[in-house]
Design a protein around this motif. Structure first.
Motif, PDB file in Angstrom:
ATOM      1  N   GLU A 185       3.805   1.718   6.333  1.00  0.00           N
ATOM      2  CA  GLU A 185       4.177   0.973   7.549  1.00  0.00           C
ATOM      3  C   GLU A 185       5.201  -0.136   7.312  1.00  0.00           C
ATOM      4  N   VAL A 186       5.568  -0.408   6.072  1.00  0.00           N
ATOM      5  CA  VAL A 186       6.523  -1.481   5.806  1.00  0.00           C
ATOM      6  C   VAL A 186       7.915  -1.063   6.275  1.00  0.00           C
ATOM      7  N   ASP A 226      -3.703  -0.287   5.617  1.00  0.00           N
ATOM      8  CA  ASP A 226      -2.359  -0.853   5.471  1.00  0.00           C
ATOM      9  C   ASP A 226      -2.411  -2.172   4.698  1.00  0.00           C
ATOM     10  N   SER A 258       8.407  -7.214   6.037  1.00  0.00           N
ATOM     11  CA  SER A 258       8.295  -7.150   7.500  1.00  0.00           C
ATOM     12  C   SER A 258       7.810  -5.770   7.927  1.00  0.00           C
ATOM     13  N   TYR A 259       7.085  -5.770   9.046  1.00  0.00           N
ATOM     14  CA  TYR A 259       6.527  -4.543   9.619  1.00  0.00           C
ATOM     15  C   TYR A 259       7.120  -4.320  11.012  1.00  0.00           C
ATOM     16  N   ALA A 297       0.391 -10.706   8.399  1.00  0.00           N
ATOM     17  CA  ALA A 297       0.058  -9.318   8.086  1.00  0.00           C
ATOM     18  C   ALA A 297      -1.238  -9.185   7.300  1.00  0.00           C
ATOM     19  N   HIS A 311      13.540  -6.081  13.049  1.00  0.00           N
ATOM     20  CA  HIS A 311      12.080  -6.106  13.180  1.00  0.00           C
ATOM     21  C   HIS A 311      11.545  -7.517  13.439  1.00  0.00           C
ATOM     22  N   THR A 334       4.512  -9.966   9.441  1.00  0.00           N
ATOM     23  CA  THR A 334       5.256 -10.392   8.250  1.00  0.00           C
ATOM     24  C   THR A 334       4.288 -10.785   7.146  1.00  0.00           C
ATOM     25  N   LEU A 351      -2.000  -3.341  12.331  1.00  0.00           N
ATOM     26  CA  LEU A 351      -2.137  -2.795  10.984  1.00  0.00           C
ATOM     27  C   LEU A 351      -3.597  -2.496  10.702  1.00  0.00           C
TER      28      LEU A 351
END
Length: 730
Positions: free
Chosen positions: A107-108, A144, A132-133, A165, A67, A72, A140
């Motif tokens: 979503e992680v 989220d 991290s995503y 993030a 990813h 992040t 996002l």
């Protein structure tokens, strides 16, 4: 051109219902498209061809589970005072609880277990969890981000969160609207009429509405940068108000000279409209030139802003004359207590200023040039970089997380490097990885983490922790050293070794932007010089305009460094943090400011040329040009400065710096260069200012920006008789 615009202005005036209806349909149609097709914008900054971007593209194909390139977050957890995570099982249990909540947050993609990674500070009081995503941070949702915050604070541990993030997209708010309020006040004072003041605001808002709606519609079809509509809003408002201001002012002047309304609209479009066309062209050339720099997001921003300028020019030449047709004699009205100009028979402030500058031209020129040189001094120490948590507001969670990481793990932990070893073509894959690790350790880094392979085993990721922070010059040197060592590994083993990660990507972007600055400056200055030579039929006037612009840019860079890098006046201006200047700001500023600076050059000097070619002595043409144009140019500069200054109070640091730089740049260029240095030099040069070689005069097309062809057209329509024209190009 003047004749065409004259006829266009009259046609729009006569067919005002049709023209207004067409523009209303365009606004409604594009607005519906924006509602139905708008998409999500991105804050990613990538430059194809750089090593860091190539490494990211490679990892997306061979190592998608890593990813890399997604959003992040760094969650820093602090044990209660007097305790740590080593000797207190209760704190360890709460830390595991937070880790589990983060790993299961919406979503992680991955959360690094602090116990497995041993990501504890030396004294054991701090723990670091990397989250991290799979998608970019801007994708996002607020839900989220709220889930991330809730997971980080799901225990009694003190938590601070950094990373992209937790940063949302830049937004405009009420403070940016203050610029429009100030613009309205300036317009009312300039015209002395609410109706005349309202027209530029109305047409500018229509143009901005069409431009932004078009961008929102386009965002559903392709990915756009978050800052693209903000720049388009800045430029669209500023030029939209200014272009309409010049035409409305000329329209009222023509009415006062005795022309009927339709002829006044035609002559305003043919004279002031010609200046608007060429002023708009200089802005479009400067903004469109961003596409040749080789930086996609800058080219995108430039094209979007250029499109709003095109819309502003078209509205000023068609919709504005149509709306003037509805106003009748009310456009001449004045508010009680506001003259909207000098008393009849008395000299205007512009005329008095021009004569003062002419009498004291040497002293005025020396003081102005010296002042610009002094303001430009800080520019010599300008440092370029991209924003990170260190440049966030001091009281923000991101900045506090950055400080905690620095305190507990060293500054390099805020900007780890990712070394990618592609062993698919290596003669000795294991030896290539070992050699890479050995060479990096020899460079004196803080830590080199164990290599992590992908599922196929042909790509390795090695995380490297520098000893210095992501914005430190030593980190930039380390990246260069690792790349030098990587080349040797490739020669010895056949492996492909590259460096990426947010820190390396920022370094690559900054370097590419710095390298592009001089070629871009040469391009737009060269193109605009040719355009201005075509407009003014002179070599000296474009040269003087270009040199004046370079002085304005130097002074603006100096002011930006003093505020955003040195920290001067930060409390007054609401700048919450200082640091390196945004890497894209110099290139962006050069493009935007050049176009806007040439606006005032065109508006002010075209009136001088108009009077000169109609027989006025050169120095008197300077005075008469100021007498007719200075009031409007001052108003236009105040409006642009106000609109841009409103963005200084935005939350996003890039928008803050762009707004400040453009506000200072416009003010310096308009009041110091165009209103002071230009008349002093024009007075010194006299007739020589209009020198053009005969051979060049013969081959240059006559665009008639001064409107001499309108004399015959107007006289044929029952207007004023033709005026004498003196020869030029001697």
């Amino acid at each position: 051109m003047a004749t065409f615009l004259y006829r266009l202005g009259r046609a729009s005036f006569r067919r005002r219902w049709l023209v207004t209806g067409v523009w209303a349909a365009v606004l409604i149609g594009i607005g519906i498209g924006a509602v139905g097709f708008s998409g999500t914008m991105s804050n990613s900054v990538s430059i194809p061809g750089t090593e860091s971007q190539q490494a990211i593209d490679h990892l997306k194909k061979t190592f998608p589970e890593a990813h890399i390139g997604g959003g992040t977050a760094r969650v820093v957890l602090q044990a209660p005072e007097g305790q740590n995570f080593v000797k207190y099982p209760a704190n360890q249990a709460e830390l595991r609880e937070v880790y589990t909540a983060l790993r299961n947050a919406p979503e992680v993609a991955n959360a690094v277990d602090p116990f497995q990674a041993q990501s504890f500070s030396r004294d054991g009081t701090l723990a670091l969890i990397q989250v991290s995503y799979p998608k970019q941070a801007v994708e996002l949702t607020d839900a989220d981000r709220e889930a991330l915050l809730a997971a980080a604070h799901s225990s009694g541990l003190h938590a601070k969160i950094g990373g992209d993030a937790v940063r949302g997209a830049p937004e405009t708010g009420a403070t940016e609207g203050l610029g429009v309020v100030v613009a309205a006040i300036v317009l009312v004072i300039t015209f002395g009429s609410l109706l005349a003041a309202g027209l530029p605001l109305l047409t500018a808002l229509i143009g901005v509405g069409i431009g932004l709606s078009g961008l929102l519609t386009l965002s559903g079809l392709t990915e756009l940068n978050n800052n693209t509509p903000v720049l388009a809003l800045m430029i669209g408002l500023a030029v939209g108000i200014d272009y309409a201001l010049f035409i409305v002012s000329r329209y009222r002047t023509e009415l006062a000279s005795g022309l009927d309304h339709e002829q006044a609209a035609g002559r305003a479009a043919g004279t002031a409209g010609s200046a608007v066309v060429f002023a708009g062209l200089t802005v479009i050339v400067a903004l469109g030139g961003l596409t040749v720099v080789g930086i996609p997001f800058l080219g995108e921003m430039g094209l979007a802003a250029a499109a709003t300028v095109v819309i502003a020019v078209l509205i000023a030449l068609t919709l504005l004359p149509a709306i003037l047709g509805f106003t009748g004699d009310k456009i001449r009205g004045r508010l009680r207590g506001l003259r909207g100009g000098p008393k009849p028979g008395s000299a205007s402030m512009g005329e008095r200023w021009a004569r003062f500058v002419g009498r004291h031209r040497g002293a005025v020129l020396g003081i102005a040039v010296l002042g610009l040189a002094v303001v430009a001094i800080p520019a010599a120490s300008m440092q370029l970089g991209l924003p990170n948590d260190a440049t966030a507001a001091p009281e923000s969670s991101q900045h506090k997380a950055y400080e905690l990481v620095t305190k507990g793990f060293g500054p390099g932990a805020n900007g780890p490097l990712i070394v990618v070893v592609d062993t698919a073509g290596a003669r000795d894959p294991q030896g290539a990885v070992a050699d890479t690790t050995k060479r990096i350790n020899e460079l004196g880094v803080a830590a080199v983490l164990p290599p992590r392979p992908n599922r196929a085993g042909d790509t390795m990721i090695i995380n490297v922790i520098p000893r210095t922070g992501p914005s430190d010059a030593a980190t930039e040197g380390l990246v260069a050293d690792i790349r030098g060592a990587a080349a040797k590994v490739g020669d010895d083993t056949g492996a492909k070794v590259s460096v990426t990660g947010q820190t390396a990507a920022n370094i690559d972007v900054s370097q590419k932007l710095a390298d592009a600055m001089i070629p871009y400056l040469a391009l737009i200055v060269g193109l605009a010089f040719l355009l201005l030579m075509l407009v003014f039929r002179s070599v000296i006037v474009p040269l003087k305009a270009t040199l004046g612009f370079l002085a304005s840019v130097a002074a603006t860079f100096g002011a930006v460094v003093a505020v955003f890098q040195w920290g001067w006046l930060t409390d007054l201006l609401g700048v919450e943090s200082t640091g390196p200047i945004m890497s894209m700001l110099p290139v962006l500023l050069i493009g935007v400011l050049f176009g806007l600076a040439m606006d005032y050059q065109v508006f002010l000097v075209t009136r001088m040329r108009e009077d000169y070619v109609h027989g006025t002595e050169p120095r008197e043409a300077v005075v008469s040009g100021f007498a007719h144009g200075a009031r409007v140019v001052v108003a236009a500069a105040l409006i642009m400065t106000s609109v841009f200054a409103g963005f200084v109070f935005a939350e996003d640091s890039l928008i803050q710096s762009i707004g400040f730089a453009l506000a200072v740049g416009v003010a310096v260029d308009a009041f110091v260069v165009r209103m002071t240095i230009v008349p002093a030099l024009m007075w010194m040069l006299g007739r020589r200012a209009w020198w053009l070689p005969r051979w060049l005069d013969r081959i240059l097309p006559n665009v008639d920006v001064e409107g001499t062809s309108l004399d015959a057209v107007s006289s044929g329509d029952g207007g004023e008789p033709p005026r004498e024209r003196v020869p030029v190009g001697v």
